[in-house]
Design a protein around this motif. Structure first.
Motif, short mmCIF file in Angstrom:
data_model
loop_
_atom_site.label_atom_id
_atom_site.label_comp_id
_atom_site.label_asym_id
_atom_site.label_seq_id
_atom_site.Cartn_x
_atom_site.Cartn_y
_atom_site.Cartn_z
N ILE A 1 34.62 18.71 90.02
CA ILE A 1 34.02 17.53 89.39
C ILE A 1 35.09 16.49 89.08
CG2 ILE A 1 32.10 18.78 88.37
CD1 ILE A 1 33.55 18.59 85.67
N ASP A 2 34.64 15.26 89.04
CA ASP A 2 35.45 14.12 88.62
C ASP A 2 34.58 13.35 87.63
OD1 ASP A 2 36.92 11.85 88.24
OD2 ASP A 2 36.97 11.26 90.36
N ALA A 3 34.96 13.34 86.36
CA ALA A 3 34.11 12.74 85.32
C ALA A 3 34.98 12.05 84.28
CB ALA A 3 33.22 13.79 84.67
N GLY A 4 34.33 11.27 83.42
CA GLY A 4 35.04 10.57 82.37
C GLY A 4 34.21 10.45 81.11
N VAL A 5 34.89 10.19 79.99
CA VAL A 5 34.24 9.91 78.71
C VAL A 5 34.24 8.41 78.50
CG1 VAL A 5 34.30 10.31 76.22
CG2 VAL A 5 35.03 12.12 77.78
N TRP A 6 33.04 7.81 78.32
CA TRP A 6 32.88 6.37 78.22
C TRP A 6 32.32 6.00 76.85
CZ3 TRP A 6 33.35 2.63 82.34
CH2 TRP A 6 33.84 3.18 83.54
N VAL A 7 32.84 4.90 76.26
CA VAL A 7 32.34 4.39 74.97
C VAL A 7 32.26 2.87 75.04
CG1 VAL A 7 33.24 6.33 73.63
CG2 VAL A 7 34.68 4.31 74.01
N ALA B 1 32.63 -3.74 70.74
CA ALA B 1 31.76 -4.58 69.91
C ALA B 1 30.83 -5.45 70.74
CB ALA B 1 32.61 -5.46 69.00
N ASP B 2 31.21 -5.80 71.98
CA ASP B 2 30.36 -6.61 72.85
C ASP B 2 29.49 -5.77 73.77
OD1 ASP B 2 31.37 -9.07 71.89
OD2 ASP B 2 33.17 -8.83 73.14
N ASN B 3 29.44 -4.47 73.48
CA ASN B 3 28.64 -3.53 74.28
C ASN B 3 29.14 -3.41 75.71
OD1 ASN B 3 26.57 -1.60 74.26
ND2 ASN B 3 25.09 -3.01 75.16
N ASN B 4 30.44 -3.64 75.89
CA ASN B 4 31.08 -3.39 77.18
C ASN B 4 31.64 -1.97 77.17
OD1 ASN B 4 30.66 -6.05 78.20
ND2 ASN B 4 32.37 -6.75 76.92
N TRP B 5 31.20 -1.15 78.12
CA TRP B 5 31.61 0.26 78.15
C TRP B 5 32.90 0.41 78.95
CZ3 TRP B 5 28.72 4.56 76.21
CH2 TRP B 5 27.54 4.20 75.54
N SER B 6 33.77 1.26 78.45
CA SER B 6 35.03 1.55 79.16
C SER B 6 35.34 3.04 79.04
CB SER B 6 36.19 0.72 78.59
OG SER B 6 36.36 1.00 77.21
N GLN B 7 36.16 3.50 79.92
CA GLN B 7 36.50 4.93 79.98
C GLN B 7 37.62 5.26 79.00
OE1 GLN B 7 36.37 7.31 83.82
NE2 GLN B 7 38.57 7.18 83.51
N VAL B 8 37.36 6.24 78.13
CA VAL B 8 38.36 6.67 77.15
C VAL B 8 39.34 7.64 77.78
CG1 VAL B 8 38.70 7.92 74.98
CG2 VAL B 8 36.79 6.31 75.22
N GLU C 1 30.60 8.07 67.74
CA GLU C 1 30.54 9.30 66.94
C GLU C 1 30.51 10.54 67.84
OE1 GLU C 1 27.79 11.41 63.45
OE2 GLU C 1 27.07 9.65 64.53
N THR C 2 29.72 10.48 68.91
CA THR C 2 29.64 11.62 69.84
C THR C 2 30.98 11.86 70.52
OG1 THR C 2 27.29 11.17 70.26
CG2 THR C 2 28.45 12.56 71.85
N ALA C 3 31.61 10.78 70.98
CA ALA C 3 32.93 10.92 71.62
C ALA C 3 33.95 11.50 70.64
CB ALA C 3 33.40 9.57 72.16
N GLY C 4 33.90 11.02 69.39
CA GLY C 4 34.82 11.56 68.39
C GLY C 4 34.57 13.02 68.11
N ASN C 5 33.30 13.42 68.00
CA ASN C 5 32.98 14.84 67.79
C ASN C 5 33.47 15.70 68.94
OD1 ASN C 5 31.71 14.43 65.32
ND2 ASN C 5 29.70 14.08 66.25
#
Length: 373
Positions: A139-145, A148-155, A301-305
């Protein structure tokens, strides 16, 4: 959860292949008159299939009523995953659908199985499947959040590959009919595969319609068959289990990735909070702004958890475990197949089949021995 062992479900299908190419054939044509006459008067010597004697007397040529084949099957397929939940050390489970994005999820592997079969009726073959499977998933995956402008980026991102072994048991049937060497078959089976990383054996259902033609060769009882058809696999969607943390993610460099990911999440959270506090009461009351704020907070919150869970598990990495549940499916349920079989005589057959198109590629070969029962 930085591993793909939960993708093991797809390999249920590679242990569940069991297509029987032999068939009951209606003898037709003037050049086969002598064979047709002999079938009508010769006593049928075997107990199976039921109504075998009646079928031969009506001009049907039957294969030997029992058989044993050894099959090798290889495949590679894309996967889709949803409703993914992950927890650590039997703690709370977190749904990650909002923040995990899979760039690719590919399963590949092979199986070897033994398939005993009998013709229960002249037009119905029944068989069992007993096999061993080896497979790997990548797999190749990422965590995205969002910000403030609702622009998603990969953490953070992760790639991984894992290898598995499984044992399969299954049952199948093949209704089939042939006339003058042309034939039609509907192969279908259900199989259960036992893999240590799953809580219980997982189930698959395979359906394969095929249309073919058999061509006689000069040697007695020798022929070549060719066919085309489809291959459809349905997998029971729910899967859950528990894995050792060391089997889920590469420990080297894991802590640095987690620390970087947490710092990014904290920075994004600060941006969202500053944006929200800078809004007037009227602007905060707008449904669009409120929805944007709640969506960002929920994702962060989910990404932090998730990252905190990994961080805590890394402190006891040698004994930590990861619990998971998900719904899964092949990216495409159907693909196209072409196959051929060489029959040495009525006892021995060698066949091969390949599948392609869609997002699954496969190859199967088998050696079959048949005898009267």
């Amino acid at each position: 959860m930085k591993n793909n062992k939960f993708l093991v479900f797809l390999f249920l299908l590679i242990s569940a292949i069991g297509f029987s190419q032999v068939y009951t054939n209606k003898v037709v044509g003037k050049k086969n008159a002598a064979l047709l006459d002999s079938l009508k008067v010769v006593e049928y010597p075997y107990a199976l299939p039921i109504w075998g004697e009646k079928a031969t007397q009506k001009g049907y040529q039957l294969p030997y009523s029992a058989g044993l084949s050894v099959n090798y099957f290889w495949q590679e397929s894309d996967l889709t995953i949803k409703n993914l939940e992950v927890g650590f050390n039997n703690g709370p489970m977190y749904n990650l659908d909002q923040i995990i994005r899979f760039n690719s999820a590919v399963a590949s592997g092979y199986a070897v199985n033994v398939r005993p079969d009998v013709w229960l009726f002249p037009f119905l073959n029944v068989y069992g499947i007993f096999g061993k499977t080896r497979m790997s998933t990548t797999i190749d995956a990422g965590v995205w959040v969002p910000d403030a402008d609702n622009n998603w980026s990969q953490v953070t991102s992760f790639k991984s590959k894992a290898d598995f072994e499984g044992t399969t048991f299954g049952l199948g049937i093949t209704p089939t009919i042939g006339v003058g060497g042309g034939w039609f078959a509907l192969d279908m089976n259900v199989a259960w595969t036992d893999i240590n990383s799953l809580d219980k054996p997982a189930m698959s259902f395979v359906f394969g319609p095929r249309l073919g033609k058999t061509f006689k060769l000069n040697k007695q009882d020798s022929n070549i068959a060719v066919w085309a058809g489809g291959f459809r696999v349905h997998l029971k969607s729910g899967t859950n289990g528990s894995l050792a943390l060391s089997d889920v993610l590469p420990l080297d460099g894991a802590q640095a990735k987690v620390d970087q990911g947490l710092a990014t999440v904290n920075d994004k959270q600060a941006q969202v909070d500053n944006w929200w506090s800078g809004l007037s009461n009227a602007e905060q009351a707008k449904p669009s702004n409120k929805a944007k704020y709640e969506t960002a907070n929920r994702a962060l919150e989910t990404a932090g958890n998730l990252l905190n869970g990994i961080d805590g598990a890394l402190s006891t990495a040698e004994t930590s475990t990861v619990q998971y549940s998900l719904e899964k499916a092949p990216k495409d349920m159907w693909n196209f197949v072409l196959g051929s079989q060489y029959q040495f005589n009525r006892h021995f057959m060698l066949r091969a089949e390949c599948g392609f198109l869609a997002s699954r590629t496969q190859f199967m070969t088998s050696l079959q021995y048949r005898f009267g029962l």
